[in-house]
Design a protein around this motif. Structure first.
Motif, PDB file in Angstrom:
ATOM      1  N   LEU A   5      98.822   9.586  50.220  1.00  0.00           N
ATOM      2  CA  LEU A   5      98.699   8.404  49.376  1.00  0.00           C
ATOM      3  C   LEU A   5     100.124   7.983  49.023  1.00  0.00           C
ATOM      4  N   VAL A   6     100.467   6.734  49.325  1.00  0.00           N
ATOM      5  CA  VAL A   6     101.808   6.200  49.081  1.00  0.00           C
ATOM      6  C   VAL A   6     101.766   5.325  47.827  1.00  0.00           C
ATOM      7  N   VAL A   7     102.594   5.676  46.835  1.00  0.00           N
ATOM      8  CA  VAL A   7     102.598   4.947  45.570  1.00  0.00           C
ATOM      9  C   VAL A   7     103.998   4.400  45.293  1.00  0.00           C
ATOM     10  N   ASP A   8     104.110   3.080  45.254  1.00  0.00           N
ATOM     11  CA  ASP A   8     105.383   2.415  44.952  1.00  0.00           C
ATOM     12  C   ASP A   8     105.058   0.981  44.574  1.00  0.00           C
ATOM     13  N   ASP A   9     105.755   0.431  43.580  1.00  0.00           N
ATOM     14  CA  ASP A   9     105.480  -0.939  43.172  1.00  0.00           C
ATOM     15  C   ASP A   9     106.030  -1.958  44.166  1.00  0.00           C
ATOM     16  N   ALA A  10     106.969  -1.570  45.014  1.00  0.00           N
ATOM     17  CA  ALA A  10     107.553  -2.490  45.993  1.00  0.00           C
ATOM     18  C   ALA A  10     106.771  -2.423  47.311  1.00  0.00           C
ATOM     19  N   ALA A  11     106.177  -3.545  47.684  1.00  0.00           N
ATOM     20  CA  ALA A  11     105.396  -3.601  48.927  1.00  0.00           C
ATOM     21  C   ALA A  11     106.250  -3.217  50.134  1.00  0.00           C
ATOM     22  N   PHE A  12     107.514  -3.644  50.138  1.00  0.00           N
ATOM     23  CA  PHE A  12     108.404  -3.311  51.247  1.00  0.00           C
ATOM     24  C   PHE A  12     108.599  -1.796  51.357  1.00  0.00           C
ATOM     25  N   MET A  13     108.754  -1.116  50.228  1.00  0.00           N
ATOM     26  CA  MET A  13     108.945   0.339  50.253  1.00  0.00           C
ATOM     27  C   MET A  13     107.675   1.040  50.713  1.00  0.00           C
ATOM     28  N   ARG A  14     106.507   0.565  50.270  1.00  0.00           N
ATOM     29  CA  ARG A  14     105.254   1.159  50.747  1.00  0.00           C
ATOM     30  C   ARG A  14     105.144   1.012  52.264  1.00  0.00           C
ATOM     31  N   LEU A  15     105.475  -0.168  52.781  1.00  0.00           N
ATOM     32  CA  LEU A  15     105.415  -0.414  54.221  1.00  0.00           C
ATOM     33  C   LEU A  15     106.413   0.478  54.969  1.00  0.00           C
ATOM     34  N   THR A  16     107.613   0.615  54.429  1.00  0.00           N
ATOM     35  CA  THR A  16     108.638   1.458  55.055  1.00  0.00           C
ATOM     36  C   THR A  16     108.168   2.910  55.137  1.00  0.00           C
ATOM     37  N   ILE A  17     107.658   3.428  54.041  1.00  0.00           N
ATOM     38  CA  ILE A  17     107.183   4.815  54.011  1.00  0.00           C
ATOM     39  C   ILE A  17     106.000   4.980  54.956  1.00  0.00           C
ATOM     40  N   LYS A  18     105.065   4.047  54.903  1.00  0.00           N
ATOM     41  CA  LYS A  18     103.876   4.111  55.765  1.00  0.00           C
ATOM     42  C   LYS A  18     104.290   4.128  57.242  1.00  0.00           C
ATOM     43  N   THR A  19     105.230   3.284  57.617  1.00  0.00           N
ATOM     44  CA  THR A  19     105.693   3.223  59.002  1.00  0.00           C
ATOM     45  C   THR A  19     106.315   4.563  59.415  1.00  0.00           C
ATOM     46  N   MET A  20     107.158   5.119  58.559  1.00  0.00           N
ATOM     47  CA  MET A  20     107.777   6.426  58.845  1.00  0.00           C
ATOM     48  C   MET A  20     106.713   7.506  59.051  1.00  0.00           C
TER      49      MET A  20
END
Length: 117
Positions: A5-20
């Protein structure tokens, strides 16, 4: 395959983590933009690991961590913090976080931290 589960208020950071995570064999089962939503999603999805930002609107990461640990004392939560939040990170570890990494981070740092769980 570990469910995350990825938790971050920044959509860009969630996308970056998800991609990794996706490209390295992890399954991202959900995303949350604040601590309140993270608690709700944790209870529903029961992920193996949570990546948790510290500073978020509505409910911050440390408060959400505390609630998740109350619900599941064995929860694995990896805190993600910006530079200068070392005191908050120590508090999070005392409250049950299993580790932390400092943002911005390289993919290998995230993978190394997750490989411990």
């Amino acid at each position: 395959m570990k469910k995350i589960l990825v938790v971050d208020d920044a959509a860009f950071m969630r996308l970056t983590i998800k991609t990794m995570l996706d490209k390295n064999g992890f399954e991202v089962v959900g995303e949350a933009e604040n601590g309140r939503k993270a608690i709700e999603m944790y209870k529903m999805l029961k992920p193996d690991i949570v990546t948790m930002d510290i500073t978020m609107p509505d409910m911050g990461g440390v408060e959400a961590l505390t609630e998740i640990i109350k619900f599941d004392p064995k929860a694995t939560v990896l805190m993600l913090s910006a530079m200068g939040q070392e005191g908050i990170v120590k508090d999070a570890v005392i409250k049950g976080a299993k580790g932390f990494i400092i943002k911005p981070f390289k993919e290998e740092y995230l993978l190394k931290a997750l490989s411990k769980f």
